[in-house]
Motif scaffolding. Structure first.
Motif, short mmCIF file in Angstrom:
data_model
loop_
_atom_site.label_atom_id
_atom_site.label_comp_id
_atom_site.label_asym_id
_atom_site.label_seq_id
_atom_site.Cartn_x
_atom_site.Cartn_y
_atom_site.Cartn_z
N ARG A 72 0.82 -1.22 0.00
CA ARG A 72 0.00 0.00 0.00
C ARG A 72 0.84 1.27 0.00
O ARG A 72 0.39 2.32 -0.45
N ALA A 79 -4.63 9.99 -4.09
CA ALA A 79 -5.81 10.82 -4.34
C ALA A 79 -5.44 12.30 -4.55
O ALA A 79 -5.83 12.90 -5.56
N LYS A 137 -0.11 15.89 -0.38
CA LYS A 137 0.39 14.67 -1.03
C LYS A 137 1.69 14.18 -0.39
O LYS A 137 1.81 13.00 -0.03
N LEU A 140 1.26 12.72 3.16
CA LEU A 140 0.71 11.37 3.15
C LEU A 140 1.73 10.35 2.66
O LEU A 140 1.76 9.21 3.13
N SER A 147 -2.62 8.35 6.53
CA SER A 147 -3.61 7.97 5.52
C SER A 147 -4.85 7.34 6.12
O SER A 147 -5.86 7.17 5.44
N LYS A 148 -4.80 6.98 7.42
CA LYS A 148 -5.95 6.36 8.05
C LYS A 148 -7.15 7.31 8.07
O LYS A 148 -8.29 6.89 7.97
N GLY A 149 -6.87 8.59 8.26
CA GLY A 149 -7.95 9.56 8.27
C GLY A 149 -8.29 10.07 6.89
O GLY A 149 -9.23 10.87 6.74
N GLY A 150 -7.52 9.64 5.89
CA GLY A 150 -7.77 10.07 4.53
C GLY A 150 -7.25 11.48 4.28
O GLY A 150 -6.90 12.20 5.22
N PRO A 151 -7.19 11.89 3.03
CA PRO A 151 -6.71 13.23 2.69
C PRO A 151 -7.51 14.34 3.38
O PRO A 151 -6.93 15.33 3.83
N THR A 152 -8.82 14.17 3.48
CA THR A 152 -9.66 15.20 4.10
C THR A 152 -9.34 15.36 5.57
O THR A 152 -9.25 16.48 6.09
N GLU A 154 -6.49 14.62 7.11
CA GLU A 154 -5.17 15.24 7.25
C GLU A 154 -5.23 16.72 6.92
O GLU A 154 -4.55 17.54 7.56
#
Length: 299
Positions: A72, A79, A137, A140, A147-152, A154
């Motif tokens: 991963r 994204a 970017k 991450l 990345s667990k919380g996703g781009p939004t 972070e």
């Protein structure tokens, strides 16, 4: 748009969409293919911050990270990378021709210097507008747990803890890097095409685009590698606590040369070329094909 050999500024909305859309889609496709190398490049650039010493090579770093983080890690930050590619790629490539036509209108010439200026302008403007996505970017890519919380998630955390200005960290070197990258890519590609058409039997088509884009990829890597490394360091200052905060791009370059030696400016350069070479080739070949399908003139 050309009319009787001259450039006309009258364009339809569909022409604008096709012009910027073909640029953005081609860059996004190239980014998707080469993203794993971009992740490796960032990791390589953050080695031995503030220290001199033997560096881990790209192959060994890949094996170590793959073992520790799994497959991963190769697509961390994908994204925001794709989002930025569509916006940044569409602008930096899309602004090249209008800027070149403006130089022709103002100075009556589209020589190599006009091409460099036009491409550099497009790259700098595109980066200034999309820098927040680039910061997100690389954060991450460097920190898999983010990345667990996703781009939004972070993005919200960055704004709440560091303020909105954190989104424009490293914007100066990023603009310098984008200007030099776009200038070296587009001007070299454009000029190489013209020289090959004039001196060889090559015509507009795959072979011409392949050779020209390969030359452009080599030139852009050589020129932009140090600026790219400085940009990454500034955007990841939280990972560089040993050195404290870099004041600006020049201070960062000075500190790197002082503590890591001149070679420090070229950390990750092999990964940069391994990524930028294919990305440049894919971008231009695909962009030329999309422009042909959309009824637009070749670059």
């Amino acid at each position: 748009m050309k009319v009787n050999g001259k450039h006309s500024w009258a364009v339809s909305p569909s022409d604008v969409v096709y012009h910027f859309g073909t640029s953005g889609l081609s860059v996004a496709a190239a980014t998707a293919v080469t993203h794993p190398l971009d992740v490796l490049k960032v990791r390589l650039q953050m080695q031995l911050v503030g220290q001199k010493g033997p560096l881990t090579g790209m192959g060994l770093l890949f094996l170590q990270t793959f073992k520790n983080e799994g497959p991963r890690f190769l697509y961390l930050g994908l994204a925001p990378a794709l989002t930025r590619s569509v916006l940044y790629g569409g602008l930096r490539l899309g602004l090249y021709e209008p800027s070149k036509y403006a130089c022709n209108w103002a100075f009556g010439s589209t020589n190599i210097f006009a091409k460099i200026a036009s491409a550099g302008f497009g790259g700098a403007i595109a980066t200034a507008l999309t820098n927040p996505v680039e910061v997100l970017k690389v954060r991450l890519q460097m920190n898999p747990h983010l990345s667990k919380g996703g781009p939004t998630g972070e993005l919200r955390r960055m704004i709440s803890e560091e303020g909105v200005k954190a989104l424009w960290k490293g914007v100066g070197p990023a603009m310098a890097r984008a200007a030099t990258l776009t200038a070296s890519q587009l001007a070299t590609y454009d000029e190489t095409k013209r020289i090959l058409i004039r001196l060889t039997s090559l015509e507009e088509g795959f072979n011409l685009h392949l050779i020209s884009s390969t030359v452009a990829g080599m030139a852009s890597t050589l020129i932009t590698a140090p600026v790219d490394m400085i940009k990454t360091r500034l955007m990841l200052q939280k990972e560089s606590k040993r050195m404290g905060s870099y004041k600006n791009g020049f201070h960062c370059a000075y500190q790197v040369m002082l503590t890591e030696g001149p070679k420090g400016l070229y950390k990750g350069s092999l990964a940069t070329f391994a990524r930028l070479g294919p990305q440049t080739t894919i971008t231009f070949i695909l962009c030329e094909k999309l422009r042909e399908l959309a009824g637009l003139n070749a670059i």
